[in-house]
Design a protein around this motif. Sequence first.
Motif, PDB file in Angstrom:
ATOM      1  N   MET A 177       1.023  -1.162  -0.136  1.00  0.00           N
ATOM      2  CA  MET A 177       0.022   0.138  -0.069  1.00  0.00           C
ATOM      3  C   MET A 177       0.855   1.130  -0.156  1.00  0.00           C
ATOM      4  N   LYS A 178       0.507   2.111  -0.766  1.00  0.00           N
ATOM      5  CA  LYS A 178       1.171   3.629  -0.863  1.00  0.00           C
ATOM      6  C   LYS A 178       0.323   4.376  -0.119  1.00  0.00           C
ATOM      7  N   TYR A 179       0.798   5.367   0.360  1.00  0.00           N
ATOM      8  CA  TYR A 179      -0.007   6.616   1.083  1.00  0.00           C
ATOM      9  C   TYR A 179       0.534   7.953   1.071  1.00  0.00           C
ATOM     10  N   GLN A 180      -0.344   8.982   0.929  1.00  0.00           N
ATOM     11  CA  GLN A 180       0.323  10.419   1.016  1.00  0.00           C
ATOM     12  C   GLN A 180      -0.720  11.187   2.128  1.00  0.00           C
ATOM     13  N   THR A 181      -0.009  11.976   2.953  1.00  0.00           N
ATOM     14  CA  THR A 181      -0.400  12.633   3.876  1.00  0.00           C
ATOM     15  C   THR A 181      -0.716  14.345   3.241  1.00  0.00           C
ATOM     16  N   GLU A 182      -1.509  14.877   3.672  1.00  0.00           N
ATOM     17  CA  GLU A 182      -1.569  16.428   3.054  1.00  0.00           C
ATOM     18  C   GLU A 182      -2.529  17.178   4.043  1.00  0.00           C
ATOM     19  N   LEU A 183      -1.979  18.291   4.670  1.00  0.00           N
ATOM     20  CA  LEU A 183      -2.598  19.129   5.530  1.00  0.00           C
ATOM     21  C   LEU A 183      -3.232  20.194   4.879  1.00  0.00           C
ATOM     22  N   LYS A 184      -4.566  20.398   5.160  1.00  0.00           N
ATOM     23  CA  LYS A 184      -5.291  21.524   4.442  1.00  0.00           C
ATOM     24  C   LYS A 184      -6.319  22.209   5.559  1.00  0.00           C
ATOM     25  N   ASP A 185      -5.931  23.581   5.731  1.00  0.00           N
ATOM     26  CA  ASP A 185      -6.787  24.238   6.820  1.00  0.00           C
ATOM     27  C   ASP A 185      -6.995  23.289   8.171  1.00  0.00           C
ATOM     28  N   ASN A 186      -6.124  22.843   8.660  1.00  0.00           N
ATOM     29  CA  ASN A 186      -6.398  22.088   9.819  1.00  0.00           C
ATOM     30  C   ASN A 186      -7.011  20.843   9.550  1.00  0.00           C
ATOM     31  N   LEU A 187      -6.898  20.219   8.266  1.00  0.00           N
ATOM     32  CA  LEU A 187      -7.492  18.953   8.225  1.00  0.00           C
ATOM     33  C   LEU A 187      -6.598  18.287   7.617  1.00  0.00           C
ATOM     34  N   LEU A 188      -6.602  16.947   7.874  1.00  0.00           N
ATOM     35  CA  LEU A 188      -5.565  15.789   7.594  1.00  0.00           C
ATOM     36  C   LEU A 188      -6.370  14.915   6.506  1.00  0.00           C
ATOM     37  N   LYS A 223       4.300  -3.222   6.671  1.00  0.00           N
ATOM     38  CA  LYS A 223       5.096  -1.895   7.161  1.00  0.00           C
ATOM     39  C   LYS A 223       4.262  -0.596   6.780  1.00  0.00           C
ATOM     40  N   ASP A 224       3.944  -0.726   5.590  1.00  0.00           N
ATOM     41  CA  ASP A 224       3.358   0.904   5.013  1.00  0.00           C
ATOM     42  C   ASP A 224       2.246   1.042   5.798  1.00  0.00           C
ATOM     43  N   THR A 225       1.381   0.230   6.295  1.00  0.00           N
ATOM     44  CA  THR A 225       0.496   0.571   7.047  1.00  0.00           C
ATOM     45  C   THR A 225       0.858   1.020   8.462  1.00  0.00           C
ATOM     46  N   GLN A 226       1.682   0.316   9.195  1.00  0.00           N
ATOM     47  CA  GLN A 226       2.193   0.578  10.430  1.00  0.00           C
ATOM     48  C   GLN A 226       2.708   2.149  10.376  1.00  0.00           C
ATOM     49  N   GLN A 227       3.640   2.346   9.169  1.00  0.00           N
ATOM     50  CA  GLN A 227       4.343   3.751   9.148  1.00  0.00           C
ATOM     51  C   GLN A 227       3.062   4.736   9.032  1.00  0.00           C
ATOM     52  N   MET A 228       2.047   4.522   8.170  1.00  0.00           N
ATOM     53  CA  MET A 228       0.858   5.516   8.089  1.00  0.00           C
ATOM     54  C   MET A 228       0.236   5.833   9.399  1.00  0.00           C
ATOM     55  N   ILE A 229      -0.081   4.746  10.250  1.00  0.00           N
ATOM     56  CA  ILE A 229      -0.691   4.820  11.743  1.00  0.00           C
ATOM     57  C   ILE A 229       0.287   5.741  12.469  1.00  0.00           C
ATOM     58  N   GLU A 230       1.686   5.614  12.322  1.00  0.00           N
ATOM     59  CA  GLU A 230       2.610   6.378  13.050  1.00  0.00           C
ATOM     60  C   GLU A 230       2.551   7.683  12.715  1.00  0.00           C
ATOM     61  N   GLU A 231       2.421   8.024  11.636  1.00  0.00           N
ATOM     62  CA  GLU A 231       2.584   9.307  11.155  1.00  0.00           C
ATOM     63  C   GLU A 231       1.108  10.191  11.436  1.00  0.00           C
ATOM     64  N   VAL A 232       0.141   9.512  11.209  1.00  0.00           N
ATOM     65  CA  VAL A 232      -1.110   9.927  11.988  1.00  0.00           C
ATOM     66  C   VAL A 232      -1.040  10.372  13.352  1.00  0.00           C
ATOM     67  N   ASP A 233      -0.527   9.266  13.982  1.00  0.00           N
ATOM     68  CA  ASP A 233      -0.413   9.708  15.500  1.00  0.00           C
ATOM     69  C   ASP A 233       0.518  10.718  15.795  1.00  0.00           C
ATOM     70  N   GLY A 234       1.554  11.066  14.948  1.00  0.00           N
ATOM     71  CA  GLY A 234       2.486  12.065  15.318  1.00  0.00           C
ATOM     72  C   GLY A 234       1.761  13.303  15.112  1.00  0.00           C
ATOM     73  N   LEU A 235       0.905  13.414  13.865  1.00  0.00           N
ATOM     74  CA  LEU A 235       0.192  14.716  13.566  1.00  0.00           C
ATOM     75  C   LEU A 235      -0.999  14.862  14.574  1.00  0.00           C
ATOM     76  N   GLN A 236      -1.650  13.782  15.214  1.00  0.00           N
ATOM     77  CA  GLN A 236      -2.734  13.991  16.224  1.00  0.00           C
ATOM     78  C   GLN A 236      -2.008  14.531  17.507  1.00  0.00           C
ATOM     79  N   ASN A 237      -0.849  14.397  17.680  1.00  0.00           N
ATOM     80  CA  ASN A 237      -0.048  14.900  19.125  1.00  0.00           C
ATOM     81  C   ASN A 237       0.207  16.116  18.982  1.00  0.00           C
ATOM     82  N   ARG A 238      -0.023  16.517  17.651  1.00  0.00           N
ATOM     83  CA  ARG A 238      -0.055  18.421  17.498  1.00  0.00           C
ATOM     84  C   ARG A 238      -1.290  19.126  17.386  1.00  0.00           C
ATOM     85  N   LYS A 239      -2.349  18.287  17.950  1.00  0.00           N
ATOM     86  CA  LYS A 239      -3.672  19.025  18.371  1.00  0.00           C
ATOM     87  C   LYS A 239      -4.687  18.849  16.712  1.00  0.00           C
TER      88      LYS A 239
END
Length: 116
Positions: free
Chosen positions: A1-12, A24-40
């Motif tokens: 699986m491939k994924y991309q994240t994009e922030l627009k106006d406080n929306l992920l 591995k890709d799924t776990q990496q995506m979850i960790e990235e989203v968790d990191g962004l969530q920690n920034r409120k």
Amino acid sequence: MKYQTELKDNLLFVRLEGDLVAGKDTQQMIEEVDGLQNRKLLLCAIDLSNVRFMDSSGMGVLVSLLTKFRNRGGELVLIKPSDHIRKLLIVTKLNAIFTIAENDEFAAQFLQESIY
């Protein structure tokens, strides 16, 4: 699986492509989203339009992310799941807990209104 994240106006926006299964890709995506969530970050839209296949672990990933956002007072929506994925959501009754948007604009509007 491939994924991309994009922030627009406080929306992920998380755009997935391929097969949503454990890996591995799924776990990496979850960790990235968790990191962004920690920034409120409270609002997330997951674009499933290019996901071909999803197994039970993929469904678990979606439920886990939804739970994490809601536990923080936020919300998560799914954008344009393919027919196959939409049928899986219906069969598993997950369509009752997820909001499904047909495009980015509807997802953004729903998410903005959900926190007010």
